[in-house]
Design an enzyme around this catalytic site. Sequence first.
Site, PDB file in Angstrom:
ATOM      1  N   LYS A  72      98.419 -28.288 136.903  1.00 15.18           N
ATOM      2  CA  LYS A  72      98.809 -29.071 135.733  1.00 15.18           C
ATOM      3  C   LYS A  72      97.657 -29.402 134.795  1.00 15.18           C
ATOM      4  O   LYS A  72      97.850 -29.506 133.581  1.00 15.18           O
ATOM      5  CB  LYS A  72      99.499 -30.360 136.173  1.00 15.18           C
ATOM      6  CG  LYS A  72     100.884 -30.158 136.780  1.00 15.18           C
ATOM      7  CD  LYS A  72     101.556 -31.476 137.086  1.00 15.18           C
ATOM      8  CE  LYS A  72     102.971 -31.286 137.569  1.00 15.18           C
ATOM      9  NZ  LYS A  72     103.681 -32.570 137.776  1.00 15.18           N
ATOM     10  N   ASP A 108     107.739 -34.632 132.728  1.00 14.44           N
ATOM     11  CA  ASP A 108     107.755 -35.741 133.693  1.00 14.44           C
ATOM     12  C   ASP A 108     107.595 -37.065 132.942  1.00 14.44           C
ATOM     13  O   ASP A 108     108.343 -38.020 133.157  1.00 14.44           O
ATOM     14  CB  ASP A 108     106.613 -35.602 134.711  1.00 14.44           C
ATOM     15  CG  ASP A 108     106.820 -34.468 135.693  1.00 14.44           C
ATOM     16  OD1 ASP A 108     107.987 -34.146 135.988  1.00 14.44           O
ATOM     17  OD2 ASP A 108     105.817 -33.909 136.175  1.00 14.44           O
ATOM     18  N   SER A 132      98.329 -42.651 143.092  1.00 10.24           N
ATOM     19  CA  SER A 132      97.249 -42.460 142.113  1.00 10.24           C
ATOM     20  C   SER A 132      97.054 -40.992 141.747  1.00 10.24           C
ATOM     21  O   SER A 132      96.063 -40.636 141.133  1.00 10.24           O
ATOM     22  CB  SER A 132      95.929 -43.021 142.664  1.00 10.24           C
ATOM     23  OG  SER A 132      95.563 -42.369 143.876  1.00 10.24           O
ATOM     24  N   GLY A 134      98.623 -37.055 140.220  1.00 12.85           N
ATOM     25  CA  GLY A 134      99.018 -36.586 138.903  1.00 12.85           C
ATOM     26  C   GLY A 134     100.325 -37.174 138.407  1.00 12.85           C
ATOM     27  O   GLY A 134     100.457 -37.552 137.245  1.00 12.85           O
ATOM     28  N   MET A 135     101.316 -37.275 139.292  1.00 11.54           N
ATOM     29  CA  MET A 135     102.599 -37.846 138.873  1.00 11.54           C
ATOM     30  C   MET A 135     102.457 -39.337 138.613  1.00 11.54           C
ATOM     31  O   MET A 135     103.096 -39.878 137.694  1.00 11.54           O
ATOM     32  CB  MET A 135     103.665 -37.593 139.942  1.00 11.54           C
ATOM     33  CG  MET A 135     105.058 -38.011 139.518  1.00 11.54           C
ATOM     34  SD  MET A 135     105.652 -37.078 138.083  1.00 11.54           S
ATOM     35  CE  MET A 135     107.274 -37.819 137.857  1.00 11.54           C
TER      36      MET A 135
END
Length: 273
Positions: A72, A108, A132, A134-135
Amino acid sequence: MGVKPPIGRDTQLCMSLAARPGNFGSRFHNRLYELLGLDYVYKAFTTDDLAGAVGGIRALGIRGCAVSMPFKEAVIPMLDELDPSARAIDSVNTIVNDGGTLTGFNTDYTAVRMLLTSHDVDPAMRFILRGSGGMAKAVATALRDSGFERGTIVARNETAGRSLADAHGYDWTADPDPAGARLLINVTPLGMAGADADALAFAKPLIARCDVAFDVVALPAETPFLAAARAAGKRVVTGAEVATLQALEQFVLYTDVRPDRSDVEAAAAFARA
């Protein structure tokens, strides 16, 4: 139901890139193509050559690509433009190819903002966000941009947790505040199918004090956290909703078609079956 043309030279290809490809995206998108009679096909891939894969998207005229971990952030330098949804968090989960120009989006982030609105989650609520990665970054940024000013990031990794909290103006702690918060958000694997399937993301006393429970885990749709929240009479926002909505926004970006609700629900049910 429309009549989907047979695959031919004019068929538009969409794809995904992930370290561990799943089936949800392929089944969701392909089912909608069938329902709407669109000349598209969707296929999941993995790669050890990200630059080569992105070059192939451009060179072969692949219309769109979903991007999952661990690609990502690494994919960003390979793109031509970033939509504000991706620029806000320096993370891309969707690539759209317009005649060789590759633009990165983050659906997202878009999905979380839309769900906070559609579920009427009050920005005045204090929240606790557990995670904590990426999402978590996408969720924290969506919260900030939706007007949530009071929140705590809970993360065992102090470096990552403090960095995420500081970047968004929130607090950090290694353990949830025993006093709890009105909005609890799980953005960890706790409750996910597999080794953590039976884990409760938040203790029951915290769940009892909250108003809204939000779990980003999509599989299973009903995690132990959400089951406990429902049993306590709380409002819930599910990871299945996030997965469906972010995939829907990808579909719209790729096809310029927004399906009606019944088709989306049918495709989501088919994808989860």
